[in-house]
Design a protein around this motif. Sequence first.
Motif, PDB file in Angstrom:
ATOM      1  N   ALA A  83       0.451  -1.328   0.092  1.00 36.41           N
ATOM      2  CA  ALA A  83      -0.211   0.300   0.001  1.00 36.41           C
ATOM      3  C   ALA A  83       0.722   0.911  -0.139  1.00 36.41           C
ATOM      4  N   LEU A  84       1.725   0.978   0.931  1.00 31.29           N
ATOM      5  CA  LEU A  84       3.175   2.055   0.580  1.00 31.29           C
ATOM      6  C   LEU A  84       3.515   2.523  -0.629  1.00 31.29           C
ATOM      7  N   ARG A  85       4.031   1.680  -1.051  1.00 34.97           N
ATOM      8  CA  ARG A  85       4.421   1.680  -2.394  1.00 34.97           C
ATOM      9  C   ARG A  85       3.437   2.209  -3.979  1.00 34.97           C
ATOM     10  N   GLU A  86       2.552   1.970  -3.409  1.00 35.64           N
ATOM     11  CA  GLU A  86       1.972   1.928  -4.025  1.00 35.64           C
ATOM     12  C   GLU A  86       1.516   3.658  -4.431  1.00 35.64           C
ATOM     13  N   GLU A  87       0.969   3.944  -3.239  1.00 37.49           N
ATOM     14  CA  GLU A  87       0.802   5.675  -2.750  1.00 37.49           C
ATOM     15  C   GLU A  87       2.175   6.852  -2.974  1.00 37.49           C
ATOM     16  N   THR A  88       3.122   5.792  -3.164  1.00 43.24           N
ATOM     17  CA  THR A  88       4.201   7.128  -2.945  1.00 43.24           C
ATOM     18  C   THR A  88       4.499   6.846  -4.420  1.00 43.24           C
ATOM     19  N   ALA A  89       4.313   5.723  -5.524  1.00 42.76           N
ATOM     20  CA  ALA A  89       4.085   5.218  -6.930  1.00 42.76           C
ATOM     21  C   ALA A  89       3.365   6.789  -7.908  1.00 42.76           C
ATOM     22  N   LYS A  90       2.032   6.763  -7.462  1.00 44.25           N
ATOM     23  CA  LYS A  90       1.307   7.574  -7.504  1.00 44.25           C
ATOM     24  C   LYS A  90       1.579   9.187  -7.284  1.00 44.25           C
ATOM     25  N   LEU A  91       2.684   9.617  -6.689  1.00 47.94           N
ATOM     26  CA  LEU A  91       2.403  10.819  -6.521  1.00 47.94           C
ATOM     27  C   LEU A  91       4.316  11.043  -6.805  1.00 47.94           C
ATOM     28  N   ASP A  92       4.625  10.029  -7.841  1.00 47.71           N
ATOM     29  CA  ASP A  92       5.913   9.787  -8.120  1.00 47.71           C
ATOM     30  C   ASP A  92       6.894  10.461  -6.953  1.00 47.71           C
ATOM     31  N   GLY A  93       7.208   9.185  -6.161  1.00 45.47           N
ATOM     32  CA  GLY A  93       8.138   9.222  -5.197  1.00 45.47           C
ATOM     33  C   GLY A  93       9.052   8.298  -5.334  1.00 45.47           C
ATOM     34  N   THR A  94      10.104   8.323  -4.615  1.00 47.78           N
ATOM     35  CA  THR A  94      10.959   7.096  -4.386  1.00 47.78           C
ATOM     36  C   THR A  94      10.752   6.712  -3.310  1.00 47.78           C
ATOM     37  N   VAL A  95      10.647   5.466  -3.109  1.00 44.86           N
ATOM     38  CA  VAL A  95      10.937   4.364  -1.961  1.00 44.86           C
ATOM     39  C   VAL A  95      12.310   4.302  -1.318  1.00 44.86           C
ATOM     40  N   ASP A  96      12.843   4.446  -0.733  1.00 47.77           N
ATOM     41  CA  ASP A  96      14.113   4.559  -0.098  1.00 47.77           C
ATOM     42  C   ASP A  96      14.582   3.804   0.399  1.00 47.77           C
ATOM     43  N   ALA A  97      13.705   3.484   1.331  1.00 44.71           N
ATOM     44  CA  ALA A  97      13.989   1.817   2.201  1.00 44.71           C
ATOM     45  C   ALA A  97      12.858   1.702   3.592  1.00 44.71           C
ATOM     46  N   LEU A  98      12.856   0.501   3.528  1.00 47.36           N
ATOM     47  CA  LEU A  98      12.153  -0.241   4.632  1.00 47.36           C
ATOM     48  C   LEU A  98      12.863  -0.449   6.062  1.00 47.36           C
ATOM     49  N   LEU A  99      12.754   0.419   6.747  1.00 47.55           N
ATOM     50  CA  LEU A  99      13.835   0.487   7.940  1.00 47.55           C
ATOM     51  C   LEU A  99      13.355  -0.630   9.292  1.00 47.55           C
ATOM     52  N   CYS A 100      14.022  -1.321   9.520  1.00 50.33           N
ATOM     53  CA  CYS A 100      14.162  -1.850  11.887  1.00 50.33           C
ATOM     54  C   CYS A 100      14.770  -1.980  11.995  1.00 50.33           C
ATOM     55  N   ASP A 101      14.631  -0.663  13.269  1.00 47.75           N
ATOM     56  CA  ASP A 101      14.997  -0.980  14.505  1.00 47.75           C
ATOM     57  C   ASP A 101      15.227  -1.355  15.996  1.00 47.75           C
ATOM     58  N   ASP A 102      15.212  -1.058  16.602  1.00 46.27           N
ATOM     59  CA  ASP A 102      14.838  -1.316  17.611  1.00 46.27           C
ATOM     60  C   ASP A 102      13.646  -0.612  18.153  1.00 46.27           C
ATOM     61  N   LYS A 103      12.965   0.949  17.041  1.00 45.25           N
ATOM     62  CA  LYS A 103      11.887   0.918  17.481  1.00 45.25           C
ATOM     63  C   LYS A 103      10.961   0.601  16.379  1.00 45.25           C
ATOM     64  N   GLY A 104      11.111   0.132  15.395  1.00 53.20           N
ATOM     65  CA  GLY A 104       9.981  -1.665  15.636  1.00 53.20           C
ATOM     66  C   GLY A 104      10.434  -0.898  13.075  1.00 53.20           C
ATOM     67  N   PHE A 105       9.505  -0.982  13.050  1.00 53.85           N
ATOM     68  CA  PHE A 105       9.314  -1.240  11.058  1.00 53.85           C
ATOM     69  C   PHE A 105       9.241   0.586  10.158  1.00 53.85           C
ATOM     70  N   VAL A 106      10.246   1.187   9.637  1.00 58.11           N
ATOM     71  CA  VAL A 106      10.006   2.274   9.492  1.00 58.11           C
ATOM     72  C   VAL A 106       9.675   2.277   7.896  1.00 58.11           C
ATOM     73  N   PHE A 107       8.884   2.940   6.759  1.00 55.78           N
ATOM     74  CA  PHE A 107       8.915   3.345   5.119  1.00 55.78           C
ATOM     75  C   PHE A 107       9.060   4.103   5.654  1.00 55.78           C
ATOM     76  N   LYS A 108      10.356   4.737   4.485  1.00 53.58           N
ATOM     77  CA  LYS A 108      10.406   5.772   4.113  1.00 53.58           C
ATOM     78  C   LYS A 108      10.754   6.223   2.721  1.00 53.58           C
ATOM     79  N   ALA A 109      10.269   6.630   2.797  1.00 54.77           N
ATOM     80  CA  ALA A 109      10.175   7.735   1.073  1.00 54.77           C
ATOM     81  C   ALA A 109      10.646   9.434   1.024  1.00 54.77           C
ATOM     82  N   ILE A 110      11.093   9.661  -0.830  1.00 55.09           N
ATOM     83  CA  ILE A 110      12.223  10.701  -1.136  1.00 55.09           C
ATOM     84  C   ILE A 110      10.857  11.188  -1.908  1.00 55.09           C
ATOM     85  N   PHE A 111      10.785  12.489  -1.795  1.00 59.23           N
ATOM     86  CA  PHE A 111      10.000  13.417  -3.102  1.00 59.23           C
ATOM     87  C   PHE A 111      11.161  14.463  -3.689  1.00 59.23           C
ATOM     88  N   GLY A 112      11.451  14.504  -4.335  1.00 63.24           N
ATOM     89  CA  GLY A 112      12.103  15.723  -4.569  1.00 63.24           C
ATOM     90  C   GLY A 112      13.827  15.268  -6.210  1.00 63.24           C
TER      91      GLY A 112
END
Length: 158
Positions: A83-112
Amino acid sequence: GGDNGGGGNGGGSNGNGGGGCNNHGRHGVSSPSSSSSLTHAQLSTHGLSLGGREHICSVFIHLCDFRAEGPVDLELLNSALLALREETAKLDGTVDALLCDDKGFVFKAIFGLLGRGVENAETRGVSLALRALQRLRHKRISARAGVASGVSFCGAIQ
């Protein structure tokens, strides 16, 4: 690290795994040490860059229901990521990473990023944050979002 100012999940210097957008040649550009590398002038005619300081917008989506330790519902996590990848693509963004650390999972996208629609990066970043939270809520997944913008080094790091 980059020098993105602002809040978000990690804030300041993009505390979630490094600076801005180490895109490692994601634009299909050869490494600068390669004999088939393109010049800066050739790249700029196509709206691309070998690396440099660019104004970007980073979006962080913390998936609160998924912990770093213990069992993870991989089917639900995969559904959230899709779902996050689809929404990012709709807005012409770039999926950077799905990170997992001591805080849990964080999806990261970049625009520009050059070559990926540099216009209205912040507007598209905030739109992604709002759309993502709504879409995840429909899937009964708890999430928080953060948005940070500023100047960051973007390019291949060797």
